[in-house]
Design a protein around this motif. Structure first.
Motif, PDB file in Angstrom:
ATOM      1  N   MET A 109       0.843  -1.193   0.000  1.00 38.00           N
ATOM      2  CA  MET A 109       0.000   0.000   0.000  1.00 38.00           C
ATOM      3  C   MET A 109       0.881   1.247   0.000  1.00 38.00           C
ATOM      4  O   MET A 109       1.964   1.249   0.590  1.00 38.00           O
ATOM      5  N   PRO A 110       0.440   2.308  -0.680  1.00 41.40           N
ATOM      6  CA  PRO A 110       1.251   3.534  -0.690  1.00 41.40           C
ATOM      7  C   PRO A 110       1.481   4.048   0.734  1.00 41.40           C
ATOM      8  O   PRO A 110       0.597   3.983   1.590  1.00 41.40           O
ATOM      9  N   ASP A 111       2.684   4.567   0.991  1.00 42.44           N
ATOM     10  CA  ASP A 111       2.984   5.115   2.314  1.00 42.44           C
ATOM     11  C   ASP A 111       2.451   6.543   2.412  1.00 42.44           C
ATOM     12  O   ASP A 111       1.728   7.015   1.526  1.00 42.44           O
ATOM     13  N   ASP A 112       2.790   7.225   3.485  1.00 42.63           N
ATOM     14  CA  ASP A 112       2.267   8.581   3.712  1.00 42.63           C
ATOM     15  C   ASP A 112       2.705   9.557   2.629  1.00 42.63           C
ATOM     16  O   ASP A 112       2.056  10.588   2.419  1.00 42.63           O
ATOM     17  N   GLU A 113       3.800   9.265   1.965  1.00 41.93           N
ATOM     18  CA  GLU A 113       4.291  10.147   0.905  1.00 41.93           C
ATOM     19  C   GLU A 113       3.816   9.695  -0.475  1.00 41.93           C
ATOM     20  O   GLU A 113       4.201  10.279  -1.495  1.00 41.93           O
ATOM     21  N   GLY A 114       3.001   8.650  -0.506  1.00 43.60           N
ATOM     22  CA  GLY A 114       2.480   8.172  -1.779  1.00 43.60           C
ATOM     23  C   GLY A 114       3.403   7.238  -2.530  1.00 43.60           C
ATOM     24  O   GLY A 114       3.107   6.859  -3.664  1.00 43.60           O
ATOM     25  N   LYS A 115       4.491   6.846  -1.902  1.00 44.11           N
ATOM     26  CA  LYS A 115       5.431   5.944  -2.565  1.00 44.11           C
ATOM     27  C   LYS A 115       4.995   4.494  -2.362  1.00 44.11           C
ATOM     28  O   LYS A 115       4.520   4.117  -1.298  1.00 44.11           O
ATOM     29  N   VAL A 116       5.152   3.704  -3.411  1.00 40.16           N
ATOM     30  CA  VAL A 116       4.766   2.300  -3.377  1.00 40.16           C
ATOM     31  C   VAL A 116       6.030   1.441  -3.281  1.00 40.16           C
ATOM     32  O   VAL A 116       6.889   1.502  -4.157  1.00 40.16           O
ATOM     33  N   LYS A 117       6.121   0.694  -2.222  1.00 43.78           N
ATOM     34  CA  LYS A 117       7.267  -0.183  -2.018  1.00 43.78           C
ATOM     35  C   LYS A 117       6.836  -1.636  -2.241  1.00 43.78           C
ATOM     36  O   LYS A 117       5.658  -1.937  -2.392  1.00 43.78           O
ATOM     37  N   LYS A 118       7.807  -2.501  -2.231  1.00 45.21           N
ATOM     38  CA  LYS A 118       7.542  -3.922  -2.404  1.00 45.21           C
ATOM     39  C   LYS A 118       7.478  -4.622  -1.048  1.00 45.21           C
ATOM     40  O   LYS A 118       8.068  -4.191  -0.074  1.00 45.21           O
ATOM     41  N   ARG A 119       6.718  -5.714  -1.013  1.00 47.80           N
ATOM     42  CA  ARG A 119       6.608  -6.539   0.176  1.00 47.80           C
ATOM     43  C   ARG A 119       6.468  -7.995  -0.247  1.00 47.80           C
ATOM     44  O   ARG A 119       6.061  -8.291  -1.377  1.00 47.80           O
ATOM     45  N   PRO A 120       6.789  -8.937   0.633  1.00 49.35           N
ATOM     46  CA  PRO A 120       6.571 -10.350   0.298  1.00 49.35           C
ATOM     47  C   PRO A 120       5.077 -10.629   0.142  1.00 49.35           C
ATOM     48  O   PRO A 120       4.247 -10.097   0.881  1.00 49.35           O
ATOM     49  N   ALA A 121       4.731 -11.440  -0.822  1.00 50.03           N
ATOM     50  CA  ALA A 121       3.335 -11.775  -1.067  1.00 50.03           C
ATOM     51  C   ALA A 121       2.797 -12.682   0.032  1.00 50.03           C
ATOM     52  O   ALA A 121       3.551 -13.378   0.723  1.00 50.03           O
ATOM     53  N   ILE A 122       1.492 -12.658   0.200  1.00 47.31           N
ATOM     54  CA  ILE A 122       0.789 -13.531   1.142  1.00 47.31           C
ATOM     55  C   ILE A 122      -0.226 -14.359   0.351  1.00 47.31           C
ATOM     56  O   ILE A 122      -0.500 -14.052  -0.815  1.00 47.31           O
ATOM     57  N   PRO A 123      -0.784 -15.423   0.920  1.00 45.51           N
ATOM     58  CA  PRO A 123      -1.678 -16.303   0.156  1.00 45.51           C
ATOM     59  C   PRO A 123      -2.847 -15.605  -0.534  1.00 45.51           C
ATOM     60  O   PRO A 123      -3.321 -16.083  -1.573  1.00 45.51           O
ATOM     61  N   SER A 124      -3.325 -14.496   0.003  1.00 47.87           N
ATOM     62  CA  SER A 124      -4.468 -13.814  -0.618  1.00 47.87           C
ATOM     63  C   SER A 124      -4.072 -12.977  -1.834  1.00 47.87           C
ATOM     64  O   SER A 124      -4.948 -12.503  -2.566  1.00 47.87           O
ATOM     65  N   ASP A 125      -2.783 -12.798  -2.072  1.00 55.52           N
ATOM     66  CA  ASP A 125      -2.324 -12.032  -3.234  1.00 55.52           C
ATOM     67  C   ASP A 125      -2.426 -12.869  -4.504  1.00 55.52           C
ATOM     68  O   ASP A 125      -2.367 -14.100  -4.465  1.00 55.52           O
ATOM     69  N   TYR A 126      -2.548 -12.171  -5.621  1.00 55.26           N
ATOM     70  CA  TYR A 126      -2.538 -12.835  -6.919  1.00 55.26           C
ATOM     71  C   TYR A 126      -1.105 -12.922  -7.434  1.00 55.26           C
ATOM     72  O   TYR A 126      -0.268 -12.081  -7.103  1.00 55.26           O
ATOM     73  N   MET A 127      -0.859 -13.928  -8.250  1.00 56.68           N
ATOM     74  CA  MET A 127       0.496 -14.130  -8.752  1.00 56.68           C
ATOM     75  C   MET A 127       0.918 -12.946  -9.627  1.00 56.68           C
ATOM     76  O   MET A 127       0.189 -12.575 -10.561  1.00 56.68           O
ATOM     77  N   PRO A 128       2.066 -12.350  -9.349  1.00 56.93           N
ATOM     78  CA  PRO A 128       2.496 -11.179 -10.128  1.00 56.93           C
ATOM     79  C   PRO A 128       2.977 -11.563 -11.516  1.00 56.93           C
ATOM     80  O   PRO A 128       3.418 -12.691 -11.762  1.00 56.93           O
ATOM     81  N   SER A 129       2.876 -10.631 -12.433  1.00 52.78           N
ATOM     82  CA  SER A 129       3.345 -10.839 -13.795  1.00 52.78           C
ATOM     83  C   SER A 129       4.866 -10.804 -13.840  1.00 52.78           C
ATOM     84  O   SER A 129       5.500 -10.088 -13.055  1.00 52.78           O
ATOM     85  N   PRO A 130       5.491 -11.534 -14.765  1.00 47.95           N
ATOM     86  CA  PRO A 130       6.950 -11.467 -14.878  1.00 47.95           C
ATOM     87  C   PRO A 130       7.446 -10.138 -15.434  1.00 47.95           C
ATOM     88  O   PRO A 130       8.646  -9.846 -15.359  1.00 47.95           O
ATOM     89  N   TYR A 131       6.535  -9.312 -15.980  1.00 54.42           N
ATOM     90  CA  TYR A 131       6.918  -8.028 -16.546  1.00 54.42           C
ATOM     91  C   TYR A 131       6.131  -6.907 -15.865  1.00 54.42           C
ATOM     92  O   TYR A 131       5.002  -7.112 -15.413  1.00 54.42           O
ATOM     93  N   LYS A 132       6.710  -5.729 -15.842  1.00 54.85           N
ATOM     94  CA  LYS A 132       6.058  -4.594 -15.208  1.00 54.85           C
ATOM     95  C   LYS A 132       4.925  -4.043 -16.061  1.00 54.85           C
ATOM     96  O   LYS A 132       3.938  -3.531 -15.542  1.00 54.85           O
ATOM     97  N   ASN A 133       5.082  -4.122 -17.374  1.00 55.63           N
ATOM     98  CA  ASN A 133       4.071  -3.590 -18.277  1.00 55.63           C
ATOM     99  C   ASN A 133       4.215  -4.231 -19.657  1.00 55.63           C
ATOM    100  O   ASN A 133       5.147  -5.021 -19.894  1.00 55.63           O
ATOM    101  N   GLU A 134       3.302  -3.881 -20.554  1.00 56.24           N
ATOM    102  CA  GLU A 134       3.319  -4.471 -21.888  1.00 56.24           C
ATOM    103  C   GLU A 134       4.562  -4.092 -22.674  1.00 56.24           C
ATOM    104  O   GLU A 134       5.124  -4.907 -23.417  1.00 56.24           O
ATOM    105  N   GLN A 135       5.026  -2.856 -22.505  1.00 49.62           N
ATOM    106  CA  GLN A 135       6.196  -2.405 -23.239  1.00 49.62           C
ATOM    107  C   GLN A 135       7.436  -3.220 -22.864  1.00 49.62           C
ATOM    108  O   GLN A 135       8.229  -3.605 -23.732  1.00 49.62           O
ATOM    109  N   GLU A 136       7.593  -3.502 -21.574  1.00 48.39           N
ATOM    110  CA  GLU A 136       8.736  -4.307 -21.141  1.00 48.39           C
ATOM    111  C   GLU A 136       8.630  -5.730 -21.690  1.00 48.39           C
ATOM    112  O   GLU A 136       9.633  -6.324 -22.117  1.00 48.39           O
ATOM    113  N   ALA A 137       7.404  -6.265 -21.713  1.00 47.10           N
ATOM    114  CA  ALA A 137       7.210  -7.615 -22.231  1.00 47.10           C
ATOM    115  C   ALA A 137       7.568  -7.689 -23.711  1.00 47.10           C
ATOM    116  O   ALA A 137       8.262  -8.616 -24.148  1.00 47.10           O
TER     117      ALA A 137
END
Length: 294
Positions: A109-137
């Protein structure tokens, strides 16, 4: 008397049509010829038919093939980690799923400054894509976009090149057998369809020859180019390309239809309910009208 004779003939014709449909369906699926014909080979799936169900051990092997081979380029954005431990799927232990999820990084979740950091996934999360976006893919695949595999067996299929007059036969056969595995048959044939092109066939730049793909050229390289032994199974199943293709296809079929077993059970009970109701209504009709003169 004429009516009874006609009914008997109609019933016999219907029975022969159904019988011929059941006998003809393998030939229709595998039939074909010509230079541009797609080679789609029908398979026997544990989840096929009216009473089909998924094989947990096969789904576990298929997930292993996906994570070690397919996940480098393809995502499963509709699959949550917790689904891997649910009934009717691979049914991994919850502790193992929790440990697996922790090896992935997802957006927090974004912090107080609006920055989005990474965290380890938990069982309720969906599997992340191997690419950040379509352009990178696309940049990593010479302009081609690797599709998400969540619904790949639902989004793919094939057309039969059987004569048009065989369409009713195939339609009846699909109804009788409960055939819904065209996407799975196609995917298996695609994964095992990488061959050396004929001498007179010109393959385009960054393209690969595949007998199951329309036009026989695909931008996707052979995922099992390493051959047998590429993925080490944890059970006694032979580590062959054919088994890799079949197991990962079964796994992706489950991802696309995780409630298949429940759906078929409900459908079977619904048909049984309709049958019992029809019998009871028929008996009630006969009782009500039996004493009324015609």
């Amino acid at each position: 008397m004429t009516f009874k004779l006609g009914t008997r003939r109609l019933t016999t014709a219907s029975a022969l049509l159904v019988l011929s449909a059941m006998m003809a369906v393998p030939a229709v699926r595998a039939a074909g010829g010509g230079e541009d014909h797609q080679e789609i080979h029908p398979q026997h799936w544990s989840f096929g038919g009216l009473r089909g169900h998924f094989d947990n051990a096969q789904l576990q092997r298929g997930f292993k093939v996906y994570t070690e081979v397919c996940s480098r380029c393809h995502g499963l954005k509709r699959l949550a980690f917790r689904n891997l431990s649910e009934k009717g799927g691979p049914e991994f232990p919850e502790a193992a799923v929790k440990s697996l999820a922790a090896t992935y990084q997802v957006d927090a979740m974004p912090d107080d400054e609006g920055k989005v950091k990474k965290r380890p996934a938990i069982p309720s999360d969906y599997m992340p894509s191997p690419y950040k976006n379509e352009q990178e893919a696309r940049a990593s695949q010479n302009g081609a976009l690797p599709p998400d595999l969540s619904l790949i067996t639902k989004a793919r299929g094939y057309e039969s090149n059987a004569p048009f007059y065989m369409f009713p036969v195939r339609l009846v056969a699909d109804i009788v057998t409960g055939y819904q595995e065209a996407g799975s048959d196609y995917l298996y044939s695609f994964l095992t369809g990488y061959k050396n092109p004929p001498a007179d066939f010109k393959v385009g730049e960054f393209m690969n020859y595949n007998t199951a793909f329309p036009g026989k050229q695909t931008a996707m390289p052979n995922p099992f180019a390493g051959g047998d032994g590429l993925v080490k199974y944890d059970d006694d199943t032979p580590a062959t390309v054919e088994n890799y293709a079949k197991d990962v296809t079964a796994f992706l079929s489950w991802v696309g239809d995780p409630r298949l077993e429940e759906r078929k059970q409900i459908g079977f009970l619904a048909m049984l309910y309709i049958l019992v109701t029809a019998v009871l209504l028929g008996l009630a009709k006969r009782r009500i009208w039996r004493d009324i003169p015609h």
